[in-house]
Design an enzyme around this catalytic site. Structure first.
Site, PDB file in Angstrom:
ATOM      1  N   ASP A   1       0.786  -1.241  -0.109  1.00 31.05           N
ATOM      2  CA  ASP A   1      -0.062   0.008  -0.111  1.00 31.05           C
ATOM      3  C   ASP A   1       0.661   1.262   0.036  1.00 31.05           C
ATOM      4  O   ASP A   1       2.029   1.311   0.352  1.00 31.05           O
ATOM      5  CB  ASP A   1      -0.789  -0.006   1.323  1.00 31.05           C
ATOM      6  CG  ASP A   1      -1.825   0.994   1.338  1.00 31.05           C
ATOM      7  OD1 ASP A   1      -2.287   1.652   0.415  1.00 31.05           O
ATOM      8  OD2 ASP A   1      -2.030   1.394   2.571  1.00 31.05           O
TER       9      ASP A   1
ATOM     10  N   ASP B   1      -2.081  -0.706   5.826  1.00 29.35           N
ATOM     11  CA  ASP B   1      -2.333  -0.189   7.435  1.00 29.35           C
ATOM     12  C   ASP B   1      -3.768  -0.239   7.525  1.00 29.35           C
ATOM     13  O   ASP B   1      -4.350  -0.088   8.588  1.00 29.35           O
ATOM     14  CB  ASP B   1      -1.970   1.332   7.416  1.00 29.35           C
ATOM     15  CG  ASP B   1      -2.697   2.204   6.465  1.00 29.35           C
ATOM     16  OD1 ASP B   1      -2.829   1.973   5.236  1.00 29.35           O
ATOM     17  OD2 ASP B   1      -3.287   3.054   6.932  1.00 29.35           O
TER      18      ASP B   1
ATOM     19  N   ASP C   1      -0.287   5.125   1.175  1.00 25.48           N
ATOM     20  CA  ASP C   1      -0.434   5.875   2.428  1.00 25.48           C
ATOM     21  C   ASP C   1      -0.472   5.242   3.852  1.00 25.48           C
ATOM     22  O   ASP C   1      -0.897   4.407   3.985  1.00 25.48           O
ATOM     23  CB  ASP C   1      -1.902   6.643   2.193  1.00 25.48           C
ATOM     24  CG  ASP C   1      -2.108   7.425   0.823  1.00 25.48           C
ATOM     25  OD1 ASP C   1      -1.073   8.232   0.737  1.00 25.48           O
ATOM     26  OD2 ASP C   1      -3.072   7.422   0.195  1.00 25.48           O
TER      27      ASP C   1
END
Lengths: 174, 174
Positions: free
Chosen positions: A7, A133, A9
């Site tokens: 991922d 996250d 961000d």
């Protein structure tokens, strides 16, 4: 060769530092990532939700985020033994496409852009591992989810949680 | 619920008509899709390759392509029995992101943008079927590839080839 999906961000791109800075400047606050433990800025200041999300709709927001510590060198190392794909949920902010693409080309120039994926629902991703996250992306993911520690996810359960890129290096290259 | 991944250009978006029109207007030619059987415009006019590819770098090129005949109603029907994802190799023309997104929102508004995927290498796609006009995407695809007939692929071998969206309806809903 096994495949790792990663991922952007809060995993390779430091989203919180810039987001908090813009917010603190505009509203004369001194919030830090410690205030975001187990929550999100928009939940902490719900009356400013539209403004808080508004920053992300600026096409340039994602262009100058800092790179997360050690992510470049560890991903470069991993790329010698694994196929690396960058998989970002860009559909939530369609104005971010160009900035995210340019950011990746600048900071992860050793990866082919053929390995960039801008998606929404990550159950479409076919990979052996997903470093993210957001635990919600693991729910329908067929491989092994690896939760990257972030303020908002401290109270989430995850089979595997890593706190930084050096832990990821140890996990894959130990 | 089984999942169908569907390409954009030459499958749901009529790429050739606009591309040929721009070229014919600029170079005073009368080429049609019949001239593209088994080839591509850039191979047919190699000395103009940069100009031919240049059209695609215009951020607005992909915004007003026609919708392929029957694709909307058939995909709407399919979406009642299958998970539908739109998977387009957008990384080849990163300036196309916004136009492709807006085009999908306009013409396939019944699909969630969480089911749009802008990628490069489609081996990252986890789906049961992939409808695409490029056989190269089937090579490392884990599901069933379905070749959508296009001028450039007439000489390619494919296990399953469909010529239009009504054939796709028959294949999935017969």
């Amino acid at each position: 060769m096994k495949r790792i999906a990663i991922d952007m961000d809060e995993v390779i791109a430091d989203f919180n530092t810039k987001h908090l800075r813009l917010f603190n400047e505009q509203y004369n606050e001194q919030l830090t990532v410690h205030d975001l433990q187990g929550t999100r800025l928009r939940l902490l200041r719900p009356h400013l939700k539209n403004e808080i999300i508004g920053y992300l709709k600026d096409p340039s927001f994602f262009r100058d985020l800092d790179v997360m510590a050690n992510s470049q060198e560890v991903i470069k190392q991993l790329s010698e033994q694994y196929e690396i794909y960058i998989t970002t949920a860009a559909m939530e902010y369609p104005t971010s496409f160009a900035a995210k693409y340019e950011w990746l080309k600048e900071h992860f120039s050793f990866l082919s852009d053929m390995n960039f994926v801008f998606c929404g629902d990550k159950s479409i991703i076919r990979a052996d591992y997903l470093i993210d996250d957001n635990v919600r992306h693991f729910e329908h993911f067929a491989g092994q989810g690896i939760l990257f520690h972030a303020p908002h996810n401290v109270n989430e359960h995850a089979e595997i949680r890593v706190h930084n890129w050096l832990e990821i290096r140890d996990y894959f290259l130990r």
